[in-house]
Every structure is written in structure tokens, then in C-alpha cells.
Enzyme design. Structure first.
Site, PDB file in Angstrom:
ATOM      1  N   ASP A 162     -12.708   5.600   2.537  1.00 18.96           N
ATOM      2  CA  ASP A 162     -11.275   5.673   2.857  1.00 18.96           C
ATOM      3  C   ASP A 162     -10.880   7.104   3.205  1.00 18.96           C
ATOM      4  O   ASP A 162     -10.771   7.957   2.325  1.00 18.96           O
ATOM      5  CB  ASP A 162     -10.478   5.161   1.644  1.00 18.96           C
ATOM      6  CG  ASP A 162      -8.970   5.182   1.873  1.00 18.96           C
ATOM      7  OD1 ASP A 162      -8.510   5.735   2.904  1.00 18.96           O
ATOM      8  OD2 ASP A 162      -8.245   4.647   1.011  1.00 18.96           O
ATOM      9  N   GLU A 182      -7.264   0.400  -4.582  1.00 13.37           N
ATOM     10  CA  GLU A 182      -7.280   0.354  -3.118  1.00 13.37           C
ATOM     11  C   GLU A 182      -8.618  -0.152  -2.552  1.00 13.37           C
ATOM     12  O   GLU A 182      -8.617  -1.032  -1.687  1.00 13.37           O
ATOM     13  CB  GLU A 182      -6.923   1.730  -2.539  1.00 13.37           C
ATOM     14  CG  GLU A 182      -5.445   2.044  -2.729  1.00 13.37           C
ATOM     15  CD  GLU A 182      -5.088   3.514  -2.569  1.00 13.37           C
ATOM     16  OE1 GLU A 182      -5.947   4.293  -2.099  1.00 13.37           O
ATOM     17  OE2 GLU A 182      -3.951   3.880  -2.913  1.00 13.37           O
ATOM     18  N   ASP A 219       0.883  -1.167   0.000  1.00 14.49           N
ATOM     19  CA  ASP A 219       0.000   0.000   0.000  1.00 14.49           C
ATOM     20  C   ASP A 219       0.921   1.216   0.000  1.00 14.49           C
ATOM     21  O   ASP A 219       1.519   1.545   1.014  1.00 14.49           O
ATOM     22  CB  ASP A 219      -0.879  -0.046   1.264  1.00 14.49           C
ATOM     23  CG  ASP A 219      -1.697   1.234   1.457  1.00 14.49           C
ATOM     24  OD1 ASP A 219      -1.656   2.118   0.585  1.00 14.49           O
ATOM     25  OD2 ASP A 219      -2.375   1.337   2.505  1.00 14.49           O
TER      26      ASP A 219
END
Ligand code: ADP
Ligand code: MG
Length: 623
Positions: A209, A187, A25
């Protein structure tokens, strides 16, 4: 039960080789790496036991850069050499970067605007790809220590709205860090995978997010184990850090401090640090105390929510928009996944729960969930685990097409097509003897090229000269699993070809996509009208050209009155074209077609009889 040892024919025991694959990530604020350790996929810690690596790089002359918390402590002393939030710079030109942010403490090397901008540091010019690769290298080292050997591949996550340029630069950074990219993964999809939602049959998932400086919402739809991103939205300037600023203001006002924070950088930094700590403690307990300038202040989550009301409203407004874009209602949402450190705030959790009328999934650490999902995918892609029904599909957010005559757009891959995908279409030449063709790749929903986003241009040369409309050019669009676009053009008789992989110089963010979509809806009717007019004009011009060429070649076949009447129609038609009179254009084109059709028949008779007298028909046809 003991496991049997696998043996080679010679009798030597061999170890089944486990390949080493990681999920990364690469975040704006923090980055993580995850991999399978024994039975489960976990985030790998550094030697201090920390999984989160601050995405900050500090460059020193002639030395290895410092990455993470070591770099973070240099931000005040060496702001120009300490690069934070480099993800915001990926795939963008300098003018775009400047337009987006009011203040950047870096000294950019002003190159050409279509070049990747570089930052001047004590260790030379560093562009966003190099800086990102330095963060990746740090994670690779960590993973190789943990896994005791070189990595075989990595899945790297990117925001769902990242465009081709941003994705390509992420890949370039990985390559520079010596990583083999198994694939780039969105993501939100990674987060849903971490929760095992892909093992369900179907459902709609909201991935909310809230990171340090960015906010992204995606609506994923799961059908038979396949994810599709139905809609994305967000704000590239909204994140957990904005809550720090509001809390810092509150502390400073409540303590009625004498300090001029705007003039005193270090007091300002420590005030922000204090606010950040208070915010984190508010995630653990309902009331916290803040000591500031000898005063003791108290704040609870109710007051904190009041201070941050406008920020909360902004996140929910974006959720509303995403639902609308996907054509879904709140009741259609089956799961809400929270991602990003800032979703630990109880004030966010309760706002989201109230909005969607249900609790979110929070069991997995919101800092780690994206990396974990990427780690799970990496493990499968490298072949350590059978991929059974595991397939991740995304869609392309905006239509891709090419420019055709009349500055019109021919869409080749419509928006929301599931990728990877290959589509091809045939085109032809517009003019007699045309030997080159310019291919202009555009992105967007509008009918006119000028209203779409230009991605790339290239030329196909060496087309054998033929009459207009005879050549066949096959244009193929291929979007791979990472959303990267390759366009190729091929002339079918001689096989000349040219191609391009699109690396556009301009970035796209969620807002721009949103704008492009809503402007296409608003202008749809008018665009269709303009398109119809342009097509009529084009057809008319082509017919005029062809007629004039034919008269030049065989004027003897027409008598004077015929010539005059054709010339008169052409004149009227030209006038109608310049005056955009579509109905007239149609009528006159038809009229000209009728007369010239008769003329064409006469020409045909003449040429056939000439051929019979002399050369063979085949030869004539060939010529
Ligand atoms: P990014 O995706 O941008 O890299 P992260 O997901 O790591 O960012 O989120 C960083 C943000 O999360 C920061 O604003 C940080 O203050 C906030 N954060 C982390 N932990 C907590 C917590 N316990 N309570 C509130 N906010 C937190
Ligand atoms: Mg993140």
C-alpha cells in the site's frame, strides 16, 4: 421470475428492510465511502461524480468547515486553518508529533502532554478526533444522499499497525460523526477481501500500500477462510508525494530556472502541482512533456525510475523485512495486492513484479480497493448477506501483560494471538495485610517492565487483609475484534473489582514495533538471566520477611544459638541479594527454608494445642 410479496398476518404487504451500512476508508490523503448499490458494492461519488474526498478540512469562524477539494484550495491562503494529513496526528501526544515531523504549519494549543493535542483555528481549538469526524461527516452526508436515508452502521478501516490509542480515537471520531461502528477493519485485510481472496482456502497475500505520504506492507495468511496478519512493516514518511518532490527537483534543474522556489511559495506550489501532473501522466504513457518557464522538457519512465531509485529500494527493503518477520520466502507468496493511488506508477509495478517474481493483482482501482473491501464487510455485518464462512481475524502485534513484583513482566496475551481473545490469570498479595494492588498494564516482548511500553495503571482497592499469598486476584485481559484492550482485576472472596479500557497516550508505529521485536530477540538470553535473578531475590526477600515476622510473634520457641544462626543466614542472604549473587541466594534461601521450616512446625504444634485448650480449630483457622 417475479418475486412474491411478503405479507404480514393481517394481509398487509411489507417490504423487506434493507439496512444501510457503509465501508469507509479514512485515508491520510484521500477518504472514500462504499456501499452495496443493487448487486455490487461500489464507491459512492459526490455530486461532481468524484469518489475520492481529499482528507483536508478548512475551518472558518462560526461556519461549517469545508472538506475536500474546497478545503484544498485554501491551503496556500490559510495554511494555519487548513488541516491536512490529520490521520498522522491521531492517538499521539504533542511531543511525539513534534518529534516525528520537522515542520508543522499549525498552531498547537500546548496542553498537558497526556492530553489530546488541539490545533488553534479560526473556529476554535480542533483536536484530531474532531477533525477526523468532520471528514467522516462529509462522507456520511454523501452516503445518506445516495442511499436515501440514515445509515445503520459503518466499517472503518485503519492501518494494521494502528495501536489502541489510534484505534480508539478513530472510533471516537466516528461516534462524533453520528456513526455506529460495526467494526474497525485493517486496511490490508479490507483490500484482500475486495479481491475475494477470503473465498480461497489458503494462501499468503502481500498487500503493498503506497499512499500519498505513507507506505504499508502487510503479509496476510489465509487459512480456511480466516485471515491473519502475520507481519506488518512500513514507513510513515514515504509515499507518492516523495516522487512528486524528486520530479519537481528534476524539472527545476533541467529548466535551469531563475526563480527562487524556496522564497516564492506560490511558484513552489505550482512547480509541485506540475510535477504531480507529470507523474500521473507517466502512469498513462511512457514519455511525457513538461512545459516549464517557456522550456519544453521530456521525461520517460526509465529516467523517472532512475530519479526515484532510492525510493524504490526503500519500499523493497521493507518488503524483505516483512517476509523475514513472518518467516516466509518470496516463493511462499501466492498473491500480491496493490493498494494506494501511487501504485498506479508503472515504475512501482515493475519493481514489485521483479522483486516477487510475479505480477500483482491490479484489476480493482487501487484508490478504491480498501473502501470496497470495507463496504463488503459492512454489508455482511449489518445482516444483508449471510456471513457463511466469512470470518476476519487479526492478531495482536505485541504481547500484553502486567507488572509483577521485582519489576518483571507477566505476559497474559502473547504476541500474534488471534483476536478477539479473553485470557485471565490469578495473582496474589505480596505482603501480609495488603489491601490494595497496583495493576500496571504493559506491552512488549522484554522481561523487564522498564524495557516495555507502559499502557495504563489502575488500583484495585478493598482487598480484605490476609496473610501474604492468601488473597486471590483474577486479572482478565480482553482484546476485542478491533484490537482494543480492556483489563479487569477482581478479588475473588469479596468480589471487589476495578477495570480499565486502555487508551494509551503514546502512539506506536510500524518502526517502533519492529524495534521492540528485534530488541527482544537480541536481549532474550540476557533478559532470561535477569528474570531468574530477580525471581530468586524476590523469593528470598519474602522468606526473610516471613521468618522475621514469625520470630517476632513466637521468639520463645527458639533458643539463643538458633536465633543467632537464623540471624546470620539472613544477614548473608541480604548481602547476596544486594550483590546479585544468584547461586548464593539459592543456597542460602534453601538453608533458611530448612531452619525456618522446623521452626514453623514448632509454631504449628503450639497453636494447635492452644486451640484445643480454648477455641475451636475452625475459629482458629478463620482467624
Ligand atoms: P492515502 O492512502 O494516503 O490517502 P492515496 O491512496 O489516495 O493516499 O494515494 C495518493 C497518492 O497517489 C498521491 O501521491 C497521488 O499523487 C498518487 N496517485 C494517484 N493517482 C496516480 C496516478 N495515476 N499515477 C501516479 N500516482 C498517482
Ligand atoms: Mg490509503
Amino acid at each position: 421470475m417475479a418475486l412474491l410479496q411478503i405479507s404480514e398476518p393481517g394481509g398487509k404487504p411489507i417490504q423487506p428492510v434493507r439496512k444501510r451500512a457503509v465501508g469507509i476508508d479514512l485515508g491520510t490523503t484521500n477518504s472514500l465511502v462504499a456501499a452495496r448499490c443493487g448487486g455490487s458494492v461500489e464507491c459512492l461519488p459526490d455530486d461532481q461524480g468524484e469518489c475520492l474526498l481529499s482528507s483536508i478540512v478548512y475551518y472558518r469562524k462560526g461556519k461549517e468547515p469545508l472538506v475536500g477539494s474546497a478545503a484544498k484550495s485554501e491551503m496556500i491562503a490559510n495554511p494555519g486553518d487548513t488541516i491536512a494529513s490529520v490521520k498522522r496526528l491521531l492517538g499521539k501526544s504533542l511531543s511525539e508529533i513534534k518529534a516525528e515531523r520537522q515542520f508543522i504549519p499549525y498552531d498547537f494549543n500546548e496542553g498537558r502532554d497526556d492530553q489530546t493535542p488541539a490545533i488553534r483555528t479560526a473556529d476554535g481549538d480542533k483536536d484530531p478526533v474532531i477533525i477526523s469526524s468532520d471528514i467522516l461527516k462529509c462522507l456520511v452526508r454523501r452516503a445518506e444522499d445516495c442511499m436515501q436515508g440514515a445509515l445503520d452502521g459503518a466499517v472503518i478501516t485503519v492501518p494494521a499497525y494502528f495501536d489502541d490509542a489510534q484505534r480508539q480515537q478513530t472510533r471516537d471520531a466516528a461516534r462524533l460523526a453520528g456513526l455506529k461502528v460495526l467494526r474497525l477493519l485493517n486496511e490490508p485485510t479490507a483490500a484482500a477481501v475486495a479481491y475475494g481472496l477470503d473465498s480461497q482456502d489458503q494462501g499468503n497475500v502481500i498487500v503493498f500500500d503506497l499512499g500519498g505520504g505513507t507506505f504499508d506492507v502487510s503479509l496476510l495468511s489465509l487459512q480456511k477462510g480466516i485471515f491473519e496478519v502475520l507481519a506488518t512493516g512500513g514507513d510513515t514518511n514515504l509515499g507518492g508525494d516523495d516522487f512528486d518532490y524528486l520530479l519537481a527537483d528534476w524539472i527545476r534543474n533541467s529548466a535551469s530556472s531563475e526563480i527562487d522556489y524556496d522564497a516564492d511559495a506560490s511558484a513552489h506550489t505550482s512547480l509541485l502541482h506540475q510535477a504531480n501532473q507529470a507523474k500521473h501522466r507517466l502512469s498513462e504513457s511512457p514519455v511525457v512533456e513538461v512545459e516549464h518557464q517557456g522550456q519544453s522538457l521530456q521525461i520517460d519512465n526509465i529516467r523517472f525510475a532512475q530519479l526515484c531509485e532510492s525510493l524504490l529500494d526503500r519500499t523493497l527493503l521493507i518488503c524483505t523485512r516483512v517476509l523475514r518477520d513472518a518467516g516466509k520466502k518470496i516463493e511462499d507468496i501466492d498473491n500480491i495486492v496493490l493498494v494506494g493511488g501511487a501504485t498506479r506508477m508503472p515504475i512501482i509495478r515493475s519493481a514489485v513484479a521483479e522483486f516477487f517474481g510475479k505480477e500483482s493483482m491490479t484489476e480493482i482501482d487501487p484508490d478504491k480497493v480498501v473502501a470496497l473491501g470495507a463496504g463488503i464487510q459492512a454489508d455482511i455485518l449489518i445482516g444483508n448477506k449471510p456471513a457463511d464462512s466469512f470470518l476476519l481475524l487479526d492478531v495482536n502485534p505485541l504481547s500484553l501483560g502486567i507488572e509483577t513484583m521485582g519489576e518483571l513482566v507477566e505476559k497474559i496475551i502473547p504476541r500474534n494471538t488471534t483476536i478477539p481473545v479473553i485470557k485471565a490469570q490469578e495473582f496474589t498479595t505480596f505482603k501480609d495485610g495488603q489491601t490494595a494492588m497496583s495493576i500496571h498494564v504493559v506491552q512488549g516482548e522484554r522481561e523487564l517492565v522498564s524495557d516495555c511500553r507502559s499502557l495504563a495503571r489502575f488500583e484495585l482497592k478493598g482487598i480484605p487483609p490476609m496473610v501474604a499469598g492468601a488473597a486471590k486476584i483474577r486479572v482478565e485481559f480482553q482484546v476485542d475484534a478491533d484490537g482494543l484492550l480492556s483489563v479487569s482485576a477482581r478479588e475473588l472472596s469479596k468480589g471487589m473489582s476495578a477495570e480499565i479500557v486502555v487508551k494509551p497516550s503514546f502512539g506506536l508505529n510500524a518502526d517502533t514495533i519492529e524495534q521492540m521485536l528485534s530488541s527482544s530477540q537480541m536481549n532474550a538470553k540476557n533478559d532470561m538471566k535477569i528474570r531468574a535473578l530477580k525471581e530468586a531475590q524476590l523469593e528470598a526477600r519474602q522468606l526473610i520477611d516471613a521468618t522475621i515476622n514469625a520470630i517476632d510473634a513466637d521468639s520463645s520457641l527458639l533458643n539463643e544459638p538458633e536465633k543467632k544462626s537464623i540471624a546470620a543466614i539472613i544477614e548473608k542472604l541480604n548481602l547476596a541479594i544486594t550483590q546479585d549473587e544468584q547461586i548464593k541466594i539459592h543456597a542460602l534461601t534453601e538453608q533458611l527454608n530448612r531452619i525456618s521450616g522446623d521452626f514453623a512446625a514448632r509454631r504449628m504444634d503450639l497453636h494447635v494445642s492452644e486451640a484445643l485448650r480454648g477455641e475451636s480449630i475452625e475459629k482458629l483457622e478463620k482467624s
